[in-house]
Structures are given as C-alpha cells and as structure tokens.
Scaffold this motif. Structure first.
Motif, PDB file in Angstrom:
ATOM      1  N   TYR A  10     -13.230  -2.016  -2.825  1.00 23.88           N
ATOM      2  CA  TYR A  10     -12.074  -2.385  -2.007  1.00 23.88           C
ATOM      3  C   TYR A  10     -12.197  -1.906  -0.567  1.00 23.88           C
ATOM      4  CZ  TYR A  10     -10.090  -2.375  -6.766  1.00 23.88           C
ATOM      5  OH  TYR A  10      -9.873  -2.572  -8.094  1.00 23.88           O
ATOM      6  N   VAL A  11     -13.379  -1.470  -0.170  1.00 22.82           N
ATOM      7  CA  VAL A  11     -13.498  -0.802   1.123  1.00 22.82           C
ATOM      8  C   VAL A  11     -13.051  -1.704   2.271  1.00 22.82           C
ATOM      9  CG1 VAL A  11     -15.934  -1.439   1.454  1.00 22.82           C
ATOM     10  CG2 VAL A  11     -15.012   0.611   2.549  1.00 22.82           C
ATOM     11  N   ASP A  12     -13.269  -3.013   2.155  1.00 17.94           N
ATOM     12  CA  ASP A  12     -12.871  -3.914   3.242  1.00 17.94           C
ATOM     13  C   ASP A  12     -11.355  -4.011   3.352  1.00 17.94           C
ATOM     14  OD1 ASP A  12     -15.507  -5.097   4.224  1.00 17.94           O
ATOM     15  OD2 ASP A  12     -15.655  -5.370   2.063  1.00 17.94           O
ATOM     16  N   LEU A  13     -10.663  -3.958   2.209  1.00 19.61           N
ATOM     17  CA  LEU A  13      -9.206  -3.977   2.246  1.00 19.61           C
ATOM     18  C   LEU A  13      -8.675  -2.657   2.804  1.00 19.61           C
ATOM     19  CD1 LEU A  13      -6.636  -5.512   1.633  1.00 19.61           C
ATOM     20  CD2 LEU A  13      -6.720  -4.638  -0.713  1.00 19.61           C
ATOM     21  N   TYR A  14      -9.306  -1.548   2.444  1.00 18.67           N
ATOM     22  CA  TYR A  14      -8.944  -0.256   3.022  1.00 18.67           C
ATOM     23  C   TYR A  14      -9.128  -0.284   4.539  1.00 18.67           C
ATOM     24  CZ  TYR A  14      -8.213   2.857  -1.012  1.00 18.67           C
ATOM     25  OH  TYR A  14      -7.703   3.495  -2.115  1.00 18.67           O
TER      26      TYR A  14
ATOM     27  N   SER B 245      -4.628  -2.039  10.567  1.00 11.91           N
ATOM     28  CA  SER B 245      -3.286  -2.611  10.683  1.00 11.91           C
ATOM     29  C   SER B 245      -2.234  -1.516  10.833  1.00 11.91           C
ATOM     30  CB  SER B 245      -2.987  -3.464   9.442  1.00 11.91           C
ATOM     31  OG  SER B 245      -1.683  -4.006   9.498  1.00 11.91           O
ATOM     32  N   LEU B 246      -2.382  -0.422  10.069  1.00  8.71           N
ATOM     33  CA  LEU B 246      -1.419   0.682  10.128  1.00  8.71           C
ATOM     34  C   LEU B 246      -1.439   1.342  11.506  1.00  8.71           C
ATOM     35  CD1 LEU B 246       0.605   2.655   8.847  1.00  8.71           C
ATOM     36  CD2 LEU B 246      -1.351   3.951   7.961  1.00  8.71           C
ATOM     37  N   LEU B 247      -2.638   1.615  12.038  1.00  6.25           N
ATOM     38  CA  LEU B 247      -2.726   2.270  13.344  1.00  6.25           C
ATOM     39  C   LEU B 247      -2.319   1.337  14.471  1.00  6.25           C
ATOM     40  CD1 LEU B 247      -5.993   4.361  12.905  1.00  6.25           C
ATOM     41  CD2 LEU B 247      -3.627   5.148  12.829  1.00  6.25           C
ATOM     42  N   THR B 248      -2.429   0.034  14.251  1.00  8.78           N
ATOM     43  CA  THR B 248      -1.937  -0.928  15.237  1.00  8.78           C
ATOM     44  C   THR B 248      -0.414  -0.943  15.251  1.00  8.78           C
ATOM     45  OG1 THR B 248      -3.914  -2.314  14.968  1.00  8.78           O
ATOM     46  CG2 THR B 248      -1.955  -3.350  15.924  1.00  8.78           C
TER      47      THR B 248
ATOM     48  N   TRP C  60       0.832  -1.203   0.000  1.00 11.42           N
ATOM     49  CA  TRP C  60       0.000   0.000   0.000  1.00 11.42           C
ATOM     50  C   TRP C  60       0.872   1.260   0.000  1.00 11.42           C
ATOM     51  CZ3 TRP C  60      -4.702   1.152  -1.248  1.00 11.42           C
ATOM     52  CH2 TRP C  60      -5.737   0.223  -1.111  1.00 11.42           C
ATOM     53  N   ALA C  61       1.949   1.254   0.774  1.00  8.17           N
ATOM     54  CA  ALA C  61       2.833   2.418   0.817  1.00  8.17           C
ATOM     55  C   ALA C  61       3.424   2.688  -0.558  1.00  8.17           C
ATOM     56  CB  ALA C  61       3.943   2.199   1.846  1.00  8.17           C
ATOM     57  N   TYR C  62       3.813   1.648  -1.247  1.00 11.21           N
ATOM     58  CA  TYR C  62       4.350   1.814  -2.601  1.00 11.21           C
ATOM     59  C   TYR C  62       3.264   2.293  -3.563  1.00 11.21           C
ATOM     60  CZ  TYR C  62       6.724   0.743  -6.987  1.00 11.21           C
ATOM     61  OH  TYR C  62       7.284   0.842  -8.236  1.00 11.21           O
ATOM     62  N   TRP C  63       2.106   1.657  -3.497  1.00  8.86           N
ATOM     63  CA  TRP C  63       0.999   1.993  -4.393  1.00  8.86           C
ATOM     64  C   TRP C  63       0.580   3.453  -4.250  1.00  8.86           C
ATOM     65  CZ3 TRP C  63      -1.390   0.075  -8.501  1.00  8.86           C
ATOM     66  CH2 TRP C  63      -2.688   0.462  -8.804  1.00  8.86           C
TER      67      TRP C  63
ATOM     68  N   THR D 106      -6.750   7.512   3.767  1.00 16.38           N
ATOM     69  CA  THR D 106      -7.872   8.361   4.195  1.00 16.38           C
ATOM     70  C   THR D 106      -8.611   8.937   3.003  1.00 16.38           C
ATOM     71  OG1 THR D 106      -6.777   8.967   6.273  1.00 16.38           O
ATOM     72  CG2 THR D 106      -8.499  10.448   5.462  1.00 16.38           C
ATOM     73  N   TYR D 107      -7.875   9.545   2.093  1.00 10.97           N
ATOM     74  CA  TYR D 107      -8.527  10.231   0.978  1.00 10.97           C
ATOM     75  C   TYR D 107      -8.815   9.304  -0.198  1.00 10.97           C
ATOM     76  CZ  TYR D 107      -7.328  14.247   3.783  1.00 10.97           C
ATOM     77  OH  TYR D 107      -7.220  15.134   4.832  1.00 10.97           O
ATOM     78  N   GLY D 108      -8.401   8.032  -0.091  1.00 12.92           N
ATOM     79  CA  GLY D 108      -8.746   7.064  -1.122  1.00 12.92           C
ATOM     80  C   GLY D 108      -9.993   6.269  -0.808  1.00 12.92           C
ATOM     81  N   LEU D 109     -10.495   6.390   0.406  1.00 15.15           N
ATOM     82  CA  LEU D 109     -11.671   5.610   0.806  1.00 15.15           C
ATOM     83  C   LEU D 109     -12.861   5.860  -0.117  1.00 15.15           C
ATOM     84  CD1 LEU D 109     -11.811   5.723   4.704  1.00 15.15           C
ATOM     85  CD2 LEU D 109     -11.854   3.681   3.275  1.00 15.15           C
TER      86      LEU D 109
END
Length: 326
Positions: free
Chosen positions: A265-269, A275-278, A221-224, A256-259
C-alpha cells in the motif's frame, strides 16, 4: 477473582462479551489500577469487536442487518485482532507485549482451529455474495469480502480474486461516487493479494485531483488509524469536506509509523501523506520527533525502488517540506 472465572475467560468458555456492561467497565478500571499495561487495556474494545464478528460467523444472526459487519465500519485495530485469530500474526500494537509461552500446553495466539477457520471463511464468502445481490447491504458486502481475502488457500484465493475482479467496474469511475469506498476496498484487497495495478489506477482515476475524493480518503484514513473516536455505522462520515472530525497529528503519526507495515500500500500511503500536508501545511511544526522519523522514512523510500512515479514526486514534495522544518 475466582480462578475458574479467569480460566473461563482465557479458554473462551466464558466470553468477556457476555459480562454485564457495568461489570466489564469495573474490571477494565480495576485492571488499570492494578498496573495493567494501558496500551493493552486500550485494545480490549477492538478485541471484543473481533470476537463479536467471529461469533457472528460461527453462529450467524437471523437477519443480515443484525450482522456486526453491517452495523459499523471496523478500523485497523479490529482488523489486526481478526488477523491474529485467522493467521496467528500478533497485531503490531502488541509487539513485545505478547507473553512468553507458559509451562505445559497452551496456545501462543488466539488462533482459531482449522474447522472454525474454515467455517468462518465459508460464512464470509456466502455473506459477501448474498450482500452483493440487488437490495443487499453495501457495507456488509465490502467488509465481508475484504476479510475473506485473508484466506490464502489456493481455492479460496481463486474465489476471492474472482469476486474482487467482479467489482473492478467501480474502479473505472472517476473521482468521488457512491461506490468510492467499495472501489478503494477492492483496490487495497487486490494489492494485498499481490496485484498493485488496481490500486495505482484507483489513485490516478478515483482519488487524485478530486476534492471530494481527497477528503474522503483523509476521513477514512483518520478513522482507520484511530483519529475518529466514535464508531461509524456507515460510510457517510467520509463525505465530510471540512476535515474537522479528527486530529491531524494522530493521522500523521499513524501514517508515519505505518509506512513500514504496508509494502503493498506504499503508494496510497505516499499520496495520503502528500494530501494531508497539503491540506494542513502547519503539521510539520506539531512534533519535532515525528517530523524527523517521517523524514527518515521518506528518504529511505526515495532512495529505493518499488514506488510509482506519482509517489516519487509526492514523497519528494513531502520530504522537501519536512527538511524545511528540521
């Protein structure tokens, strides 16, 4: 600048990619000094990448290893540029920046003609099939198949669905494996075609509660989303368990702004946000406005339908953390 040169660039008769590197660098900096929009200038690289991919489809290289889809992992900006040429839909990053039509006949988008579009999709399907054979290139297969799913004609949709379902065996694997990126790509492509179940299965079986897979998901995701500055030649960067190669704030902002762009893909978001905030619990303190915007989006999603029970639990946890910081 000579008027004929500009007309050649705009019409495609003289591709920018054919310029000498030094001349292109000078042009980019000169345009910036003359007041060109910095965001638009920043999209020049993905636009050139997209042009190179299209060029390879219309005039294929002699060897598969020379294909641009086998040379680097493309990101969201490149994918959006390709979609612009294939569907006519402008990239979200250019919202409000696409100029009004000029007087006289002029294209409203860099949309490929019907004949070129058909040739490009034929090439992508042939490339995906060839790369899937023993000894083929996994990255080339994955990216060619994903781009082939942009062809929405009935015959093409049937081929794409069959090709994607042929790879569903990857989705049966639990946690991280060498085929994880292929499984993720297959699941997201099927979701974009209207079949969300494989993506939900992928999150449950091949992502959640597996540290290596969670790290791979965050790295990808960071790369994408542009958080990794250097282009990656293969999927190896996803195996970094330290999560130090990218900026967490950039990733949080992109999610945040891609939601609003990702109904399929909302479930993957949702899982990736959790996961990121964890992994980086300090992130909500990084930007007050960003946290407020994310809080509004999570509240809207929780108040509506269309998300899985896992997503609802994880978004509720995210929302609770955000409320604690605002």
């Amino acid at each position: 600048m000579d008027l004929g040169t500009l007309q050649g660039w705009e019409s495609g008769r003289r591709p920018l990619g054919n310029m000498k590197a030094a001349a292109l660098l000078h042009l980019r900096r000169r345009l910036g000094a003359m007041g060109a929009d910095p965001l638009t200038l920043g999209l020049l690289d993905p636009a050139l990448d997209a042009d190179q991919i299209i060029g390879a489809a219309l005039d294929p290289p002699d060897a598969a290893v020379l294909h641009p889809l086998a040379a680097w992992v493309h990101n969201r900006e490149t994918a959006h540029m390709l979609a612009w040429a294939l569907t006519g839909v402008a990239p979200p990053a250019l919202a409000g920046r696409v100029p009004a039509p000029r007087r006289g006949p002029s294209p409203s988008a860099p949309l490929l003609g019907a004949e070129d579009r058909a040739q490009l999709f034929d090439h992508l399907r042939e490339t995906a099939e060839a790369a899937r054979r023993p000894g083929g290139d996994a990255l080339l297969h994955r990216q060619a198949l994903y781009l082939a799913s942009y062809d929405r004609s009935s015959e093409a949709a049937s081929w794409t669905a069959h090709a994607l379902h042929a790879g569903r065996g990857y989705l049966a694997r639990r946690g991280w494996s060498e085929h994880w990126a292929q499984a993720r790509s297959t699941a997201t492509a099927l979701a974009r075609l209207g079949d969300p179940q494989p993506l939900l299965d992928f999150i449950e079986r091949s992502l959640a509660d597996d540290d290596a897979a969670e790290a791979a998901n965050l790295n990808y995701w960071a790369y994408w989303l542009g958080g990794v500055r250097l282009p990656q030649s293969d999927d190896g960067f996803m195996r970094d368990r330290e999560l130090t190669a990218w900026d967490p704030v950039t990733l949080l902002r992109g999610l945040t702004y891609g939601l609003h762009e990702a109904p399929g893909y909302v479930d993957l978001y949702a899982h990736t946000l959790w996961s990121l905030l964890t992994a980086r619990p300090w992130l909500p303190q990084a930007s007050g406005q960003l946290v407020r915007d994310l809080s509004e989006r999570t509240r809207a999603l929780l108040g509506g339908g269309g998300i899985s029970e896992r997503s609802r639990r994880e978004l509720s946890a995210v929302h609770y953390v955000l409320l604690d910081r605002t």
